[in-house]
Design a protein around this motif. Structure first.
Motif, PDB file in Angstrom:
ATOM      1  N   VAL A 223      21.512  -9.647 -21.439  1.00 23.07           N
ATOM      2  CA  VAL A 223      23.379  -9.919 -21.426  1.00 23.07           C
ATOM      3  C   VAL A 223      22.799  -9.587 -23.649  1.00 23.07           C
ATOM      4  CG1 VAL A 223      23.680 -11.122 -19.642  1.00 23.07           C
ATOM      5  CG2 VAL A 223      22.149 -12.421 -21.182  1.00 23.07           C
ATOM      6  N   ILE A 224      23.907  -9.299 -23.421  1.00 20.54           N
ATOM      7  CA  ILE A 224      23.750  -9.927 -25.251  1.00 20.54           C
ATOM      8  C   ILE A 224      24.889 -11.155 -24.842  1.00 20.54           C
ATOM      9  CG2 ILE A 224      23.911  -7.013 -25.997  1.00 20.54           C
ATOM     10  CD1 ILE A 224      26.940  -8.070 -26.672  1.00 20.54           C
ATOM     11  N   ALA A 225      23.493 -11.172 -26.604  1.00 20.24           N
ATOM     12  CA  ALA A 225      24.724 -12.562 -28.080  1.00 20.24           C
ATOM     13  C   ALA A 225      25.658 -12.544 -27.574  1.00 20.24           C
ATOM     14  CB  ALA A 225      23.647 -13.487 -28.023  1.00 20.24           C
ATOM     15  N   GLY A 226      26.621 -12.881 -28.220  1.00 17.63           N
ATOM     16  CA  GLY A 226      28.153 -13.003 -29.139  1.00 17.63           C
ATOM     17  C   GLY A 226      27.994 -13.515 -30.672  1.00 17.63           C
ATOM     18  N   GLY A 227      26.613 -14.258 -30.670  1.00 19.50           N
ATOM     19  CA  GLY A 227      27.324 -14.436 -32.031  1.00 19.50           C
ATOM     20  C   GLY A 227      28.174 -14.911 -32.317  1.00 19.50           C
ATOM     21  N   LYS A 228      28.325 -15.184 -34.569  1.00 17.78           N
ATOM     22  CA  LYS A 228      29.341 -15.336 -35.410  1.00 17.78           C
ATOM     23  C   LYS A 228      30.838 -14.503 -34.356  1.00 17.78           C
ATOM     24  CE  LYS A 228      26.480 -16.535 -38.948  1.00 17.78           C
ATOM     25  NZ  LYS A 228      26.192 -16.116 -40.250  1.00 17.78           N
ATOM     26  N   LYS A 229      31.538 -15.851 -34.872  1.00 11.80           N
ATOM     27  CA  LYS A 229      33.281 -14.984 -35.286  1.00 11.80           C
ATOM     28  C   LYS A 229      33.019 -14.014 -35.649  1.00 11.80           C
ATOM     29  CE  LYS A 229      36.948 -15.370 -33.267  1.00 11.80           C
ATOM     30  NZ  LYS A 229      38.091 -14.035 -34.148  1.00 11.80           N
ATOM     31  N   VAL A 230      33.727 -12.949 -34.671  1.00 14.25           N
ATOM     32  CA  VAL A 230      34.031 -11.715 -35.607  1.00 14.25           C
ATOM     33  C   VAL A 230      35.671 -11.394 -34.951  1.00 14.25           C
ATOM     34  CG1 VAL A 230      31.968 -10.734 -36.352  1.00 14.25           C
ATOM     35  CG2 VAL A 230      32.471 -10.061 -33.293  1.00 14.25           C
ATOM     36  N   PRO A 231      36.303 -10.390 -35.683  1.00 18.16           N
ATOM     37  CA  PRO A 231      37.976 -10.349 -35.302  1.00 18.16           C
ATOM     38  C   PRO A 231      37.688  -9.807 -34.013  1.00 18.16           C
ATOM     39  CG  PRO A 231      37.812  -9.152 -37.206  1.00 18.16           C
ATOM     40  CD  PRO A 231      36.333  -9.690 -36.921  1.00 18.16           C
ATOM     41  N   GLU A 232      39.016 -10.389 -32.781  1.00 18.53           N
ATOM     42  CA  GLU A 232      39.148  -9.812 -31.636  1.00 18.53           C
ATOM     43  C   GLU A 232      38.313  -8.363 -31.436  1.00 18.53           C
ATOM     44  OE1 GLU A 232      40.503 -13.581 -31.775  1.00 18.53           O
ATOM     45  OE2 GLU A 232      40.570 -11.825 -32.856  1.00 18.53           O
ATOM     46  N   ASP A 233      38.639  -7.690 -32.035  1.00 19.68           N
ATOM     47  CA  ASP A 233      38.862  -5.719 -31.733  1.00 19.68           C
ATOM     48  C   ASP A 233      37.437  -5.669 -32.093  1.00 19.68           C
ATOM     49  OD1 ASP A 233      39.719  -6.177 -34.517  1.00 19.68           O
ATOM     50  OD2 ASP A 233      40.209  -3.977 -34.556  1.00 19.68           O
ATOM     51  N   LYS A 234      36.667  -6.168 -33.145  1.00 13.05           N
ATOM     52  CA  LYS A 234      35.508  -5.843 -33.263  1.00 13.05           C
ATOM     53  C   LYS A 234      34.547  -6.349 -31.745  1.00 13.05           C
ATOM     54  CE  LYS A 234      31.562  -4.918 -35.854  1.00 13.05           C
ATOM     55  NZ  LYS A 234      31.210  -3.496 -35.542  1.00 13.05           N
ATOM     56  N   ALA A 235      34.474  -7.926 -31.184  1.00 12.71           N
ATOM     57  CA  ALA A 235      34.021  -8.366 -30.345  1.00 12.71           C
ATOM     58  C   ALA A 235      34.103  -7.445 -29.506  1.00 12.71           C
ATOM     59  CB  ALA A 235      34.306  -9.106 -30.028  1.00 12.71           C
ATOM     60  N   LEU A 236      34.585  -6.717 -29.407  1.00 12.50           N
ATOM     61  CA  LEU A 236      35.509  -6.120 -27.828  1.00 12.50           C
ATOM     62  C   LEU A 236      33.806  -4.267 -28.258  1.00 12.50           C
ATOM     63  CD1 LEU A 236      38.777  -6.726 -27.220  1.00 12.50           C
ATOM     64  CD2 LEU A 236      37.314  -7.661 -25.881  1.00 12.50           C
ATOM     65  N   GLU A 237      34.416  -4.057 -29.267  1.00 13.13           N
ATOM     66  CA  GLU A 237      33.886  -2.747 -29.769  1.00 13.13           C
ATOM     67  C   GLU A 237      32.225  -2.983 -29.359  1.00 13.13           C
ATOM     68  OE1 GLU A 237      32.502   0.180 -32.720  1.00 13.13           O
ATOM     69  OE2 GLU A 237      33.815  -1.152 -33.429  1.00 13.13           O
ATOM     70  N   ILE A 238      32.075  -4.184 -29.555  1.00 15.11           N
ATOM     71  CA  ILE A 238      30.182  -4.509 -29.733  1.00 15.11           C
ATOM     72  C   ILE A 238      30.091  -4.822 -27.861  1.00 15.11           C
ATOM     73  CG2 ILE A 238      28.752  -6.804 -29.821  1.00 15.11           C
ATOM     74  CD1 ILE A 238      29.782  -7.120 -32.640  1.00 15.11           C
ATOM     75  N   VAL A 239      30.344  -5.283 -27.155  1.00 15.88           N
ATOM     76  CA  VAL A 239      30.676  -5.525 -25.530  1.00 15.88           C
ATOM     77  C   VAL A 239      30.745  -4.364 -25.227  1.00 15.88           C
ATOM     78  CG1 VAL A 239      31.625  -6.613 -23.527  1.00 15.88           C
ATOM     79  CG2 VAL A 239      31.867  -8.021 -25.839  1.00 15.88           C
ATOM     80  N   TYR A 240      31.567  -2.933 -25.774  1.00 14.87           N
ATOM     81  CA  TYR A 240      31.884  -2.243 -24.926  1.00 14.87           C
ATOM     82  C   TYR A 240      30.214  -1.030 -24.998  1.00 14.87           C
ATOM     83  CZ  TYR A 240      32.783   3.006 -24.034  1.00 14.87           C
ATOM     84  OH  TYR A 240      32.795   4.260 -23.384  1.00 14.87           O
ATOM     85  N   ARG A 241      29.944  -0.880 -26.927  1.00 16.49           N
ATOM     86  CA  ARG A 241      28.362  -0.044 -26.568  1.00 16.49           C
ATOM     87  C   ARG A 241      27.651  -0.709 -25.825  1.00 16.49           C
ATOM     88  NH1 ARG A 241      29.105   0.621 -32.985  1.00 16.49           N
ATOM     89  NH2 ARG A 241      27.160   1.087 -32.380  1.00 16.49           N
ATOM     90  N   ALA A 242      27.612  -2.336 -25.655  1.00  9.69           N
ATOM     91  CA  ALA A 242      26.310  -2.780 -25.359  1.00  9.69           C
ATOM     92  C   ALA A 242      26.233  -2.442 -24.120  1.00  9.69           C
ATOM     93  CB  ALA A 242      26.387  -4.251 -25.731  1.00  9.69           C
ATOM     94  N   ILE A 243      27.353  -2.571 -23.552  1.00 11.35           N
ATOM     95  CA  ILE A 243      27.138  -2.055 -21.696  1.00 11.35           C
ATOM     96  C   ILE A 243      27.414  -0.953 -21.617  1.00 11.35           C
ATOM     97  CG2 ILE A 243      28.977  -1.885 -19.664  1.00 11.35           C
ATOM     98  CD1 ILE A 243      28.496  -5.183 -20.100  1.00 11.35           C
ATOM     99  N   GLN A 244      27.619   0.316 -22.448  1.00  7.35           N
ATOM    100  CA  GLN A 244      27.438   1.697 -22.496  1.00  7.35           C
ATOM    101  C   GLN A 244      25.761   1.926 -22.237  1.00  7.35           C
ATOM    102  OE1 GLN A 244      29.747   4.167 -20.954  1.00  7.35           O
ATOM    103  NE2 GLN A 244      31.050   2.586 -20.885  1.00  7.35           N
ATOM    104  N   GLU A 245      25.250   1.335 -23.542  1.00  8.61           N
ATOM    105  CA  GLU A 245      23.819   1.397 -23.693  1.00  8.61           C
ATOM    106  C   GLU A 245      22.666   0.046 -22.693  1.00  8.61           C
ATOM    107  OE1 GLU A 245      23.452   1.234 -28.141  1.00  8.61           O
ATOM    108  OE2 GLU A 245      25.513   2.114 -28.394  1.00  8.61           O
ATOM    109  N   GLY A 246      23.622   0.017 -21.943  1.00  8.73           N
ATOM    110  CA  GLY A 246      22.635  -0.336 -21.168  1.00  8.73           C
ATOM    111  C   GLY A 246      22.159  -2.016 -20.945  1.00  8.73           C
ATOM    112  N   ALA A 247      23.294  -2.659 -21.176  1.00  8.96           N
ATOM    113  CA  ALA A 247      23.369  -4.709 -20.879  1.00  8.96           C
ATOM    114  C   ALA A 247      23.721  -4.731 -19.921  1.00  8.96           C
ATOM    115  CB  ALA A 247      24.468  -5.102 -22.403  1.00  8.96           C
ATOM    116  N   ALA A 248      23.388  -5.574 -19.116  1.00  9.45           N
ATOM    117  CA  ALA A 248      24.436  -5.933 -17.624  1.00  9.45           C
ATOM    118  C   ALA A 248      24.631  -7.251 -18.077  1.00  9.45           C
ATOM    119  CB  ALA A 248      22.716  -6.530 -16.853  1.00  9.45           C
TER     120      ALA A 248
END
Length: 293
Positions: A223-248
């Motif tokens: 599972v990925i950690a969110g880390g420091k605050k980033v803009p909401e669209d950027k955070a959602l992009e990180i979530v999407y990319r992580a899930i697409q690349e194998g995160a559970a």
């Protein structure tokens, strides 16, 4: 008896009834005990195999954090949309009602505050009896691979794994990066694999370039950690990319409770993890929910 495809044949009055093989929905956990599988099934949704974790354990090293000044006010409205609450025992006991029936990732290590430059010398801060009393679904242990406290934190990890295995409680190994430590694909490949091979059942780490290499090389769920605050669209992009690349799953904290609308943000994250939304669709959902509240 099994057929040519490996299906077990159950005999019922002389008639062979094929029963398909059943595999557990959590990566690498086919052979753990029933009780541990039951706890893992509270963490990872059996329908999707994924998890939305809400982290609010920051106070154990950061003290009062923006957005978490009042745990009793900021977290309860969000609980409905999380699968797992990652918290300290003090935060849970003092501020969160015990009737939510969500999985608990209990922070079980303790260490130096952010005032110190070297935060890597942690100790076990919660024993197994208290984890059982807290009905923990998993125990979270931070590990500082490559830091001066590496061996100490590895000792914390393996001792907690031994205790967890005794009572059927999984361990979440958290890849710590400290203030000055490396944050590269090479480092995360090293750290996640070491922690998994030492027996952790789940790994929490940061998203990085070539993340699919890290998830492929790790034999247990990441599972990925969110880390420091980033803009909401950027955070959602990180979530999407992580899930697409194998995160559970994801374990988001500041990118939820420091968002303009925390509830809308957590629901948008959930739409990616469990409903297959991409980042653009999730961001539209976020904006729509934000306007409606």
């Amino acid at each position: 008896m099994a057929d040519k495809d490996g299906n077990i044949l159950a005999k019922n009055y002389g008639i062979g009834i094929p029963t398909p093989k059943q595999y557990f929905h959590v990566k690498g956990m086919d052979h753990v005990d029933w009780g541990m599988k039951n706890r893992l099934s509270k963490i990872f949704n059996p329908k999707t195999g994924k998890a939305v974790m809400l982290a609010f354990d920051h106070g154990y090293m950061m003290g009062s954090t923006a957005g978490l000044e009042r745990l009793d006010l900021s977290i309860p409205p969000l609980i409905e949309y999380a699968d797992v609450l990652m918290a300290t025992r003090g935060g849970l006991r003092s501020s969160i009602l015990p009737n939510h029936n969500k999985a608990i990732a209990l922070r079980c290590t303790a260490g130096s505050s952010v005032i110190k430059e070297d935060m890597s010398h942690e100790v076990i801060g919660v024993d197994i009896e208290d984890a059982i009393r807290m009905n923990a679904s998993c125990m979270a242990v931070q590990v500082f691979i490559g830091a001066s406290g590496e061996c100490e934190t590895i000792s914390n990890l393996v001792n907690t794994i031994d205790m967890g295995n005794r009572y059927g409680i999984p361990v979440l190994g958290v890849v710590a990066v400290g203030k000055e430590m490396e944050r590269t694909t090479r480092y995360f490949l090293l750290a996640t694999r070491i922690i998994a091979e030492l027996g952790a059942h789940i790994i929490k780490t940061y998203y990085c370039q070539e993340f699919e290499k890290i998830t492929a090389a790790c034999p247990v769920p990441i599972v990925i950690a969110g880390g420091k605050k980033v803009p909401e669209d950027k955070a959602l992009e990180i979530v999407y990319r992580a899930i697409q690349e194998g995160a559970a799953g994801v374990d988001m904290g500041r990118n939820v409770f420091q968002a303009e609308n925390p509830k809308a943000m957590l629901r948008a994250i959930r739409s990616i993890v469990h409903e297959g939304y991409n980042q653009e669709k999730a961001f539209k959902l976020y904006n729509s929910l934000k306007r409606d509240e």
